[in-house]
Design a protein around this motif. Structure first.
Motif, PDB file in Angstrom:
ATOM      1  N   GLY A   6     -11.999 -45.697 -31.431  1.00  0.00           N
ATOM      2  CA  GLY A   6     -11.092 -44.574 -31.227  1.00  0.00           C
ATOM      3  C   GLY A   6     -10.731 -44.421 -29.755  1.00  0.00           C
ATOM      4  O   GLY A   6     -11.536 -44.715 -28.871  1.00  0.00           O
ATOM      5  N   VAL A   7      -9.521 -43.980 -29.504  1.00  0.00           N
ATOM      6  CA  VAL A   7      -9.035 -43.688 -28.159  1.00  0.00           C
ATOM      7  C   VAL A   7      -8.357 -42.321 -28.196  1.00  0.00           C
ATOM      8  O   VAL A   7      -7.540 -42.053 -29.096  1.00  0.00           O
ATOM      9  N   ASP A   8      -8.718 -41.431 -27.244  1.00  0.00           N
ATOM     10  CA  ASP A   8      -8.184 -40.070 -27.225  1.00  0.00           C
ATOM     11  C   ASP A   8      -7.666 -39.720 -25.828  1.00  0.00           C
ATOM     12  O   ASP A   8      -8.254 -40.127 -24.810  1.00  0.00           O
ATOM     13  N   TYR A   9      -6.582 -38.963 -25.801  1.00  0.00           N
ATOM     14  CA  TYR A   9      -6.036 -38.437 -24.547  1.00  0.00           C
ATOM     15  C   TYR A   9      -5.885 -36.926 -24.685  1.00  0.00           C
ATOM     16  O   TYR A   9      -5.334 -36.433 -25.686  1.00  0.00           O
ATOM     17  N   VAL A  10      -6.378 -36.205 -23.676  1.00  0.00           N
ATOM     18  CA  VAL A  10      -6.329 -34.741 -23.672  1.00  0.00           C
ATOM     19  C   VAL A  10      -5.650 -34.270 -22.392  1.00  0.00           C
ATOM     20  O   VAL A  10      -6.004 -34.713 -21.291  1.00  0.00           O
ATOM     21  N   HIS A  11      -4.670 -33.393 -22.547  1.00  0.00           N
ATOM     22  CA  HIS A  11      -4.026 -32.751 -21.397  1.00  0.00           C
ATOM     23  C   HIS A  11      -4.113 -31.248 -21.593  1.00  0.00           C
ATOM     24  O   HIS A  11      -3.615 -30.707 -22.584  1.00  0.00           O
ATOM     25  N   GLY A  12      -4.756 -30.567 -20.647  1.00  0.00           N
ATOM     26  CA  GLY A  12      -4.905 -29.123 -20.732  1.00  0.00           C
ATOM     27  C   GLY A  12      -4.351 -28.445 -19.496  1.00  0.00           C
ATOM     28  O   GLY A  12      -4.398 -28.990 -18.389  1.00  0.00           O
ATOM     29  N   ARG A  13      -3.839 -27.270 -19.682  1.00  0.00           N
ATOM     30  CA  ARG A  13      -3.252 -26.509 -18.574  1.00  0.00           C
ATOM     31  C   ARG A  13      -3.539 -25.026 -18.782  1.00  0.00           C
ATOM     32  O   ARG A  13      -3.333 -24.496 -19.880  1.00  0.00           O
ATOM     33  N   ALA A  14      -4.013 -24.382 -17.732  1.00  0.00           N
ATOM     34  CA  ALA A  14      -4.268 -22.937 -17.776  1.00  0.00           C
ATOM     35  C   ALA A  14      -3.560 -22.305 -16.587  1.00  0.00           C
ATOM     36  O   ALA A  14      -3.733 -22.741 -15.444  1.00  0.00           O
ATOM     37  N   LYS A  15      -2.762 -21.286 -16.847  1.00  0.00           N
ATOM     38  CA  LYS A  15      -2.016 -20.611 -15.785  1.00  0.00           C
ATOM     39  C   LYS A  15      -2.279 -19.115 -15.851  1.00  0.00           C
ATOM     40  O   LYS A  15      -2.152 -18.494 -16.911  1.00  0.00           O
ATOM     41  N   LEU A  16      -2.654 -18.547 -14.717  1.00  0.00           N
ATOM     42  CA  LEU A  16      -2.887 -17.108 -14.607  1.00  0.00           C
ATOM     43  C   LEU A  16      -1.876 -16.541 -13.624  1.00  0.00           C
ATOM     44  O   LEU A  16      -1.800 -16.982 -12.475  1.00  0.00           O
ATOM     45  N   LYS A  17      -1.103 -15.582 -14.084  1.00  0.00           N
ATOM     46  CA  LYS A  17      -0.098 -14.924 -13.236  1.00  0.00           C
ATOM     47  C   LYS A  17      -0.400 -13.437 -13.208  1.00  0.00           C
ATOM     48  O   LYS A  17      -0.351 -12.770 -14.249  1.00  0.00           O
ATOM     49  N   THR A  18      -0.734 -12.935 -12.036  1.00  0.00           N
ATOM     50  CA  THR A  18      -1.116 -11.528 -11.890  1.00  0.00           C
ATOM     51  C   THR A  18      -0.159 -10.822 -10.933  1.00  0.00           C
ATOM     52  O   THR A  18       0.088 -11.304  -9.826  1.00  0.00           O
ATOM     53  N   THR A  19       0.369  -9.701 -11.381  1.00  0.00           N
ATOM     54  CA  THR A  19       1.204  -8.841 -10.548  1.00  0.00           C
ATOM     55  C   THR A  19       0.477  -7.521 -10.354  1.00  0.00           C
ATOM     56  O   THR A  19       0.040  -6.902 -11.333  1.00  0.00           O
ATOM     57  N   VAL A  20       0.326  -7.107  -9.112  1.00  0.00           N
ATOM     58  CA  VAL A  20      -0.354  -5.851  -8.805  1.00  0.00           C
ATOM     59  C   VAL A  20       0.678  -4.869  -8.271  1.00  0.00           C
ATOM     60  O   VAL A  20       1.207  -5.045  -7.166  1.00  0.00           O
ATOM     61  N   GLU A  21       0.987  -3.858  -9.056  1.00  0.00           N
ATOM     62  CA  GLU A  21       1.898  -2.808  -8.627  1.00  0.00           C
ATOM     63  C   GLU A  21       1.107  -1.689  -7.952  1.00  0.00           C
ATOM     64  O   GLU A  21      -0.046  -1.447  -8.274  1.00  0.00           O
TER      65      GLU A  21
END
Length: 258
Positions: A102-117
């Motif tokens: 077996g051969v596996d490829y994994v691509h993961g992405r995590a994005k955090l966007k914070t706005t402080v009013e």
């Protein structure tokens, strides 16, 4: 949350798959009200009545003051965080004689966007608290706008005396909106081979071989970090060089990977 998977038999001995999983989340929270903690004000502050100015002047040119902006317009610090996380996976698996592979490829992405009013700008607060009467116009202005008009020409004096004394324009001046964005990316490739090449007197001989390569990166940008310090030029009170520009700070980080 989202999840999808597709499996396909390429042949009798080879199978392919593609898989996607994602989580998309939004959080909001409010902090406590802004507090003026033992700030220094002048005894002749023009927002005070002449009688109070006279009484305070007997004790010196300045006095200490505390207040909490808990009444009137709600200007509590308001943080809005959007977090997107997703992982895409694809691979092939099959049999080759007595071996499974077996051969596996994994691509993961995590994005955090914070706005402080309503993030308190501590430099603007120091300027707005030092209110004086302009002899030229007879209007209440910021002392800093006279001492350093290039930096504080837009300063709006703040009236802290009374539950609803602070005007919307002065609150707009002392509060700002700041941003923080962070991204984490992962790429992973793995493969394996396992099977029984031959039998022995004790039974089948099982062998396995696997390998993996992984790379992870992280970067963050922020317009309110702990390195962004106030500039006290033209400010008489309530400013020290080690103060951060904004009350709430979040760290920036150049891209790093391993």
């Amino acid at each position: 949350q989202l999840f999808a998977r597709l499996d396909y038999d390429v042949s009798d001995t080879v199978r392919a798959y593609v898989q996607f999983a994602g989580t998309f989340k939004r959080n909001e929270n409010y902090a406590e009200y802004v507090r003026l903690n033992n700030v220094t004000l002048t005894s002749d502050n023009p927002f005070l009545s002449p009688e109070i100015q006279s009484a305070l002047s007997a004790g010196g040119s300045t006095f200490r003051y505390r207040n909490t902006f808990s009444e009137g317009e709600d200007r509590r610090q308001h943080a809005i965080s959007n977090s997107d996380q997703w992982v895409a996976t694809a691979g092939l698996a099959g049999k080759l004689g007595s071996f499974d592979w077996g051969v596996d490829y994994v691509h993961g992405r995590a994005k955090l966007k914070t706005t402080v009013e309503n993030n308190l700008n501590q430099q603007h607060l120091a300027a707005a608290l030092d209110a004086v009467m302009s002899p030229a116009t007879g209007q209440i202005v910021c002392q800093a706008s006279r001492a350093n008009p290039a930096a504080y020409g837009d300063c709006v004096p703040l009236n802290p005396f009374g539950p609803t004394a602070a005007g919307a324009a002065s609150l707009d001046y002392i509060y700002g909106t700041t941003h923080y964005n962070a991204v984490t990316v992962m790429d992973d490739i793995s493969g394996h081979v396992a099977g029984s090449p031959f039998d022995t007197w004790a039974g089948p001989l099982n062998v396995a071989l696997s390998a993996e390569w992984r790379k992870i990166s992280f970067e963050a940008e922020s317009d309110a970090t702990s390195d962004d310090l106030v500039d006290c030029t033209g400010l008489r009170y309530n400013c020290s060089a080690n103060q951060t520009q904004y009350y709430l700070t979040l760290p920036a980080q150049d891209k790093v990977s391993q």
